[in-house]
Motif scaffolding. Sequence first.
Motif, short mmCIF file in Angstrom:
data_model
loop_
_atom_site.label_atom_id
_atom_site.label_comp_id
_atom_site.label_asym_id
_atom_site.label_seq_id
_atom_site.Cartn_x
_atom_site.Cartn_y
_atom_site.Cartn_z
N TRP A 205 0.80 -1.13 -0.13
CA TRP A 205 0.00 -0.04 0.01
C TRP A 205 0.88 1.30 0.03
N ALA A 206 2.06 1.38 0.76
CA ALA A 206 2.69 2.47 0.78
C ALA A 206 3.92 2.36 -0.24
N LYS A 207 3.74 1.61 -1.33
CA LYS A 207 4.72 1.44 -2.43
C LYS A 207 6.18 1.14 -1.64
N LEU A 208 6.14 0.49 -0.85
CA LEU A 208 7.30 -0.17 -0.27
C LEU A 208 7.39 -1.72 -0.54
N SER A 209 7.72 -2.21 -1.81
CA SER A 209 7.59 -3.70 -2.02
C SER A 209 8.52 -4.41 -1.22
N PRO A 210 8.00 -5.71 -0.72
CA PRO A 210 8.88 -6.40 0.01
C PRO A 210 9.95 -7.06 -0.59
N ARG A 211 9.73 -6.98 -1.90
CA ARG A 211 10.67 -7.28 -2.89
C ARG A 211 11.97 -6.60 -2.88
N ARG A 212 11.93 -5.67 -2.58
CA ARG A 212 13.13 -4.55 -2.34
C ARG A 212 13.80 -4.73 -1.27
N LEU A 213 13.37 -5.39 -0.19
CA LEU A 213 14.15 -5.69 0.98
C LEU A 213 15.52 -6.19 0.83
N ASP A 214 16.26 -5.62 1.77
CA ASP A 214 17.62 -6.12 1.77
C ASP A 214 18.00 -6.90 3.26
N GLY A 215 17.07 -6.41 3.96
CA GLY A 215 17.04 -6.97 5.60
C GLY A 215 15.78 -7.25 6.25
N LEU A 216 15.85 -8.26 7.17
CA LEU A 216 14.51 -8.37 7.71
C LEU A 216 14.97 -8.68 9.27
N VAL A 217 14.29 -7.90 10.35
CA VAL A 217 14.72 -8.08 11.71
C VAL A 217 13.23 -8.41 12.49
N VAL A 218 13.36 -9.57 13.26
CA VAL A 218 12.30 -9.73 14.15
C VAL A 218 12.93 -9.86 15.36
N THR A 219 11.96 -8.98 16.45
CA THR A 219 12.78 -9.04 17.69
C THR A 219 12.37 -10.03 18.71
N LYS B 55 19.66 -14.45 -1.06
CA LYS B 55 20.06 -13.04 -0.74
C LYS B 55 19.49 -12.45 0.39
N GLY B 56 19.93 -11.26 1.04
CA GLY B 56 19.22 -10.53 2.17
C GLY B 56 19.85 -11.11 3.43
N VAL B 57 19.56 -10.22 4.39
CA VAL B 57 19.98 -10.54 5.97
C VAL B 57 18.57 -10.90 6.62
N PHE B 58 18.61 -11.96 7.42
CA PHE B 58 17.47 -12.06 8.31
C PHE B 58 18.06 -12.16 9.67
N ALA B 59 17.49 -11.53 10.63
CA ALA B 59 18.23 -11.37 12.02
C ALA B 59 16.99 -11.63 13.06
#
Length: 280
Positions: free
Chosen positions: A54-68, A93-97
Amino acid sequence: MRPLKPVELHFLGTGGGRFVMVTQRRRTAGIRVVHGDTQVHIDPGPGALVFSNWAKLSPRRLDGLVVTHCHPDHYTDAEVFIEAMTDGTRSRKGVFAAPPSVTRGLGGLGQCVSDYHKGLVGELVELEPGKEFRVDELEFTGTKALHSDPASTGVRFKVPGVGSVGYTCDTGYFEGLSEQHEGERLLILCVIWPRNRKIKMHLCTDGALRVIREARPASAIITHFGWGMLEADPVEEAAYLQREAGIPVVAAEDGIKVAPGEQLVIQGPRKRDESLVFDV
């Protein structure tokens, strides 16, 4: 000398706790950090996929993901985001923390991200206090939290030319919490309950004030509001914090965009909203 890249924080969701999550009185979509071409999503709870697009921030453009931590208002869209970040599983690809409760299971919680999805990413980081990792030019460090998930871990990240931004995640107050966030350019606090309404292993407004006074950030934003906080009005709670702490304190709203720098610039969710600008 290359020009410094600005950083923007998109508050796609500002709700927290069970009842706000299940009613979506406030969204539970987390925060997207955008630094040049680099994008990192923090705590993709229910709605993160929908409101990112909705915010035009496609998750396909992600380089990293953080779940606390391993509570559903923080993790439910993580596997979908991993599939998007890895180009539909076609590119490693991408970082998952994430802490071990999320990645392996701990103390009856999790695991909430499958071994299959963990195997898709370019780098898997087991998040814990003091753990350092990078997503392009953003330097992250895990920070200790005190929560019902014993592995809960907040983050702070350094932005070149800007300074550090901290995110407490869900936590109660404890000795040492504030020290981890001393002198940050911007401190984001998860404040689920208002003044005079203490709640175990979370921050209420009173706890947030103590952290702000001790950590002395240049500015602060409160978010992740529970039902009681919404009934009390987060804007009034933020105004109280600002009066008492003597720094700019803003209550996040679904869809706002925050740009910390020499000034703190906050753009409201509606096109007609005037930007708020604070010298920090």
